[in-house]
Design a protein around this motif. Structure first.
Motif, PDB file in Angstrom:
ATOM      1  N   GLU A  32      27.672  16.235  45.083  1.00  0.00           N
ATOM      2  CA  GLU A  32      28.766  16.995  45.685  1.00  0.00           C
ATOM      3  C   GLU A  32      29.190  16.402  47.027  1.00  0.00           C
ATOM      4  O   GLU A  32      30.384  16.323  47.329  1.00  0.00           O
ATOM      5  N   GLN A  94      26.745  25.511  47.423  1.00  0.00           N
ATOM      6  CA  GLN A  94      26.995  25.942  46.044  1.00  0.00           C
ATOM      7  C   GLN A  94      27.910  27.163  46.001  1.00  0.00           C
ATOM      8  O   GLN A  94      28.763  27.267  45.113  1.00  0.00           O
ATOM      9  N   ILE A  95      27.754  28.060  46.949  1.00  0.00           N
ATOM     10  CA  ILE A  95      28.631  29.237  46.999  1.00  0.00           C
ATOM     11  C   ILE A  95      30.061  28.805  47.300  1.00  0.00           C
ATOM     12  O   ILE A  95      31.020  29.310  46.692  1.00  0.00           O
ATOM     13  N   LEU A  98      31.486  27.413  44.131  1.00  0.00           N
ATOM     14  CA  LEU A  98      31.930  28.455  43.189  1.00  0.00           C
ATOM     15  C   LEU A  98      33.285  29.022  43.585  1.00  0.00           C
ATOM     16  O   LEU A  98      34.137  29.296  42.735  1.00  0.00           O
ATOM     17  N   ALA A 101      35.841  26.451  42.639  1.00  0.00           N
ATOM     18  CA  ALA A 101      36.012  26.456  41.183  1.00  0.00           C
ATOM     19  C   ALA A 101      36.879  27.635  40.749  1.00  0.00           C
ATOM     20  O   ALA A 101      37.757  27.482  39.889  1.00  0.00           O
ATOM     21  N   TYR A 102      36.653  28.795  41.352  1.00  0.00           N
ATOM     22  CA  TYR A 102      37.462  29.964  41.023  1.00  0.00           C
ATOM     23  C   TYR A 102      38.936  29.700  41.325  1.00  0.00           C
ATOM     24  O   TYR A 102      39.809  30.022  40.514  1.00  0.00           O
ATOM     25  N   ALA A 119      32.174  24.564  38.664  1.00  0.00           N
ATOM     26  CA  ALA A 119      31.442  25.808  38.432  1.00  0.00           C
ATOM     27  C   ALA A 119      30.106  25.542  37.748  1.00  0.00           C
ATOM     28  O   ALA A 119      29.076  26.114  38.142  1.00  0.00           O
ATOM     29  N   SER A 122      27.712  23.922  40.295  1.00  0.00           N
ATOM     30  CA  SER A 122      27.281  24.872  41.321  1.00  0.00           C
ATOM     31  C   SER A 122      26.282  25.884  40.775  1.00  0.00           C
ATOM     32  O   SER A 122      25.279  26.190  41.424  1.00  0.00           O
ATOM     33  N   VAL A 123      26.543  26.400  39.587  1.00  0.00           N
ATOM     34  CA  VAL A 123      25.611  27.368  38.995  1.00  0.00           C
ATOM     35  C   VAL A 123      24.277  26.698  38.689  1.00  0.00           C
ATOM     36  O   VAL A 123      23.205  27.262  38.968  1.00  0.00           O
TER      37      VAL A 123
END
Length: 147
Positions: A32, A94-95, A98, A101-102, A119, A122-123
């Protein structure tokens, strides 16, 4: 009286090997970070060589992305070196991933596959980071478990 020197107890045990989960989490955080840095450099190059609407804004975005890349890169290095502080920045990254990604999934364009990929990464990284084996390897104790 004779003076006897007490030798420190020798540890014959080798240090525990780094769990694969921790190595994988560090690899994802590093991936990342390199992606952010690459994207930032790409935006800067395109801003300087092309004709964007707002050159200053494009360069500022590129510099911001490169600076944001430092967080996951430092977290990845800390995870590889088994530093307890590194899990926090990795989880924050990671948050943020997300959230990005949203936003990418909300647009109806070619960005949807990128949102899905971000996503999933990250998950997967979050699952690896909150694993109890990862916490033990980093020396993180839960609440009420201080020695």
């Amino acid at each position: 009286m004779s003076s006897e020197q007490k030798s420190a107890p020798e540890t014959t045990e080798a240090a525990e090997p780094r769990p694969r989960r921790l190595t994988y989490a560090a690899a994802l955080a590093g991936l990342e970070g390199f992606a952010l840095a690459g994207g930032g450099l790409w935006v800067c190059v395109r801003a300087l060589t092309g004709s964007p609407d707002g050159r200053q804004q494009a360069v500022a975005l590129g510099i911001l992305l490169v600076m944001l890349a430092l967080l996951p890169l430092l977290a990845a290095r800390g995870l590889l070196l088994r530093r307890g502080w590194s899990r926090g920045p990795a989880v924050i990254t990671q948050i943020m991933g997300l959230f990005c990604a949203y936003l990418l999934l909300q647009v109806n364009s070619i960005a949807i596959p990128a949102g899905i990929a971000i996503a999933v990464i990250s998950v997967a990284a979050l699952v690896l980071l909150v694993n109890p084996a990862t916490a033990r390897a980093l020396g993180i104790k839960g609440p009420g478990r201080a020695e």
